[in-house]
Design a protein around this motif. Structure first.
Motif, PDB file in Angstrom:
ATOM      1  N   ARG A 105       0.827  -1.209   0.000  1.00 18.45           N
ATOM      2  CA  ARG A 105       0.000   0.000   0.000  1.00 18.45           C
ATOM      3  C   ARG A 105       0.861   1.258   0.000  1.00 18.45           C
ATOM      4  NH1 ARG A 105      -4.451  -2.496   4.156  1.00 18.45           N
ATOM      5  NH2 ARG A 105      -5.724  -3.479   2.521  1.00 18.45           N
ATOM      6  N   LEU A 106       1.919   1.244   0.801  1.00 23.92           N
ATOM      7  CA  LEU A 106       2.821   2.403   0.835  1.00 23.92           C
ATOM      8  C   LEU A 106       3.498   2.601  -0.520  1.00 23.92           C
ATOM      9  CD1 LEU A 106       4.429   1.913   4.358  1.00 23.92           C
ATOM     10  CD2 LEU A 106       2.798   3.707   3.683  1.00 23.92           C
ATOM     11  N   ALA A 107       3.896   1.512  -1.146  1.00 19.68           N
ATOM     12  CA  ALA A 107       4.571   1.607  -2.449  1.00 19.68           C
ATOM     13  C   ALA A 107       3.630   2.134  -3.521  1.00 19.68           C
ATOM     14  CB  ALA A 107       5.141   0.246  -2.845  1.00 19.68           C
ATOM     15  N   VAL A 108       2.383   1.684  -3.520  1.00 18.46           N
ATOM     16  CA  VAL A 108       1.416   2.158  -4.505  1.00 18.46           C
ATOM     17  C   VAL A 108       1.115   3.638  -4.279  1.00 18.46           C
ATOM     18  CG1 VAL A 108      -0.989   1.969  -5.267  1.00 18.46           C
ATOM     19  CG2 VAL A 108       0.405  -0.095  -5.018  1.00 18.46           C
ATOM     20  N   LEU A 109       0.923   4.048  -3.034  1.00 20.04           N
ATOM     21  CA  LEU A 109       0.702   5.470  -2.752  1.00 20.04           C
ATOM     22  C   LEU A 109       1.877   6.311  -3.232  1.00 20.04           C
ATOM     23  CD1 LEU A 109      -0.935   5.305   0.789  1.00 20.04           C
ATOM     24  CD2 LEU A 109      -2.010   6.160  -1.314  1.00 20.04           C
ATOM     25  N   ASP A 110       3.087   5.825  -3.015  1.00 22.23           N
ATOM     26  CA  ASP A 110       4.280   6.543  -3.456  1.00 22.23           C
ATOM     27  C   ASP A 110       4.295   6.691  -4.976  1.00 22.23           C
ATOM     28  OD1 ASP A 110       6.914   7.759  -3.055  1.00 22.23           O
ATOM     29  OD2 ASP A 110       7.679   5.919  -3.985  1.00 22.23           O
ATOM     30  N   GLN A 111       3.966   5.617  -5.693  1.00 27.27           N
ATOM     31  CA  GLN A 111       3.968   5.685  -7.154  1.00 27.27           C
ATOM     32  C   GLN A 111       2.881   6.624  -7.670  1.00 27.27           C
ATOM     33  OE1 GLN A 111       6.302   4.747  -9.190  1.00 27.27           O
ATOM     34  NE2 GLN A 111       7.410   3.882  -7.458  1.00 27.27           N
ATOM     35  N   LEU A 112       1.721   6.634  -7.012  1.00 28.34           N
ATOM     36  CA  LEU A 112       0.661   7.544  -7.453  1.00 28.34           C
ATOM     37  C   LEU A 112       1.035   8.999  -7.204  1.00 28.34           C
ATOM     38  CD1 LEU A 112      -2.603   5.681  -6.438  1.00 28.34           C
ATOM     39  CD2 LEU A 112      -1.674   6.038  -8.738  1.00 28.34           C
ATOM     40  N   GLU A 113       1.880   9.244  -6.218  1.00 31.61           N
ATOM     41  CA  GLU A 113       2.383  10.599  -5.998  1.00 31.61           C
ATOM     42  C   GLU A 113       3.272  11.008  -7.175  1.00 31.61           C
ATOM     43  OE1 GLU A 113       2.274  14.019  -3.944  1.00 31.61           O
ATOM     44  OE2 GLU A 113       1.366  12.205  -3.134  1.00 31.61           O
ATOM     45  N   ARG A 114       4.022  10.066  -7.700  1.00 35.81           N
ATOM     46  CA  ARG A 114       4.935  10.325  -8.822  1.00 35.81           C
ATOM     47  C   ARG A 114       4.218  10.296 -10.173  1.00 35.81           C
ATOM     48  NH1 ARG A 114      10.350   8.515  -6.821  1.00 35.81           N
ATOM     49  NH2 ARG A 114       9.947   7.660  -4.767  1.00 35.81           N
ATOM     50  N   LEU A 115       3.162   9.473 -10.257  1.00 36.02           N
ATOM     51  CA  LEU A 115       2.461   9.250 -11.521  1.00 36.02           C
ATOM     52  C   LEU A 115       0.969   9.562 -11.382  1.00 36.02           C
ATOM     53  CD1 LEU A 115       3.974   5.717 -12.280  1.00 36.02           C
ATOM     54  CD2 LEU A 115       4.638   7.860 -13.383  1.00 36.02           C
ATOM     55  N   PRO A 116       0.607  10.827 -11.297  1.00 39.10           N
ATOM     56  CA  PRO A 116      -0.827  11.110 -11.198  1.00 39.10           C
ATOM     57  C   PRO A 116      -1.548  10.639 -12.457  1.00 39.10           C
ATOM     58  CG  PRO A 116       0.419  13.127 -11.561  1.00 39.10           C
ATOM     59  CD  PRO A 116       1.418  12.027 -11.365  1.00 39.10           C
ATOM     60  N   HIS A 117      -2.768  10.187 -12.310  1.00 43.67           N
ATOM     61  CA  HIS A 117      -3.599   9.703 -13.415  1.00 43.67           C
ATOM     62  C   HIS A 117      -3.099   8.380 -13.987  1.00 43.67           C
ATOM     63  CE1 HIS A 117      -3.925  14.262 -13.803  1.00 43.67           C
ATOM     64  NE2 HIS A 117      -4.966  13.863 -13.106  1.00 43.67           N
ATOM     65  N   ALA A 118      -2.453   7.571 -13.170  1.00 43.08           N
ATOM     66  CA  ALA A 118      -1.899   6.300 -13.641  1.00 43.08           C
ATOM     67  C   ALA A 118      -2.948   5.198 -13.601  1.00 43.08           C
ATOM     68  CB  ALA A 118      -0.709   5.890 -12.773  1.00 43.08           C
ATOM     69  N   ASP A 119      -2.832   4.260 -14.529  1.00 43.77           N
ATOM     70  CA  ASP A 119      -3.655   3.060 -14.471  1.00 43.77           C
ATOM     71  C   ASP A 119      -2.879   1.978 -13.725  1.00 43.77           C
ATOM     72  OD1 ASP A 119      -1.777   2.029 -16.278  1.00 43.77           O
ATOM     73  OD2 ASP A 119      -3.125   2.128 -17.980  1.00 43.77           O
ATOM     74  N   ALA A 120      -3.531   0.866 -13.433  1.00 42.42           N
ATOM     75  CA  ALA A 120      -2.903  -0.192 -12.641  1.00 42.42           C
ATOM     76  C   ALA A 120      -1.657  -0.755 -13.326  1.00 42.42           C
ATOM     77  CB  ALA A 120      -3.907  -1.308 -12.363  1.00 42.42           C
ATOM     78  N   GLU A 121      -1.707  -0.900 -14.641  1.00 37.81           N
ATOM     79  CA  GLU A 121      -0.545  -1.431 -15.373  1.00 37.81           C
ATOM     80  C   GLU A 121       0.662  -0.509 -15.228  1.00 37.81           C
ATOM     81  OE1 GLU A 121      -0.243  -4.305 -17.148  1.00 37.81           O
ATOM     82  OE2 GLU A 121      -2.310  -4.960 -16.824  1.00 37.81           O
TER      83      GLU A 121
END
Length: 140
Positions: A20-36
């Motif tokens: 969960r922490l890793a996904v939150l971190d990636q969404l901070e870097r990649l706004p509007h990202a899809d799961a892939e």
């Protein structure tokens, strides 16, 4: 970031996990990202996870209100951390780029619809579809 995200997960009743922490971190870097896209970024960063795990985490985060899920036309669901301001999105019909558009009236729900009697509108989602500046430049 991790300390803040740890607190957010706990405040929303979610167990704190590395995934969960890793996904939150990636969404901070990649706004509007899809799961892939999130999955590819996690793997590139050395995380050993599956696409299904990413989908599960994104679903949990969206259900808890920590991320916003939206579905641009002809696109996979996208996720972002910008929440609670009822902003909208502009999507390029050529390249798929997504950009934020602030609330058009300055306050939620941003639109005033003729809702059924007794129905209270809390949010409104608007997607503007067109051609982004980059694609418009390459077309000329």
């Amino acid at each position: 970031m991790t300390e803040r995200d740890t607190e957010l997960l706990r405040e929303h009743g979610l167990r704190v996990t590395q995934g969960r922490l890793a996904v939150l971190d990636q969404l901070e870097r990649l706004p509007h990202a899809d799961a892939e896209s999130v999955h590819r970024a996690l793997v590139a960063a050395g995380n050993d996870t599956s696409v299904q795990s990413v989908h599960n985490v994104l679903g949990d985060l969206a259900a808890a209100g920590l991320v916003r899920r939206f579905e641009p036309e002809r696109s996979a669901a996208r996720y972002e951390r910008r929440i609670d301001d009822n902003h909208h999105h502009a999507v390029c019909a050529r390249c798929g780029k997504v950009e934020d558009v602030d609330c058009v009236v300055g306050e939620a729900p941003c639109l005033h619809a003729d809702a059924p009697p007794g129905f209270t509108v809390r949010t409104a989602e608007v997607t503007f579809v067109g051609i982004c500046a980059d694609c418009a430049q390459t077309a000329t």
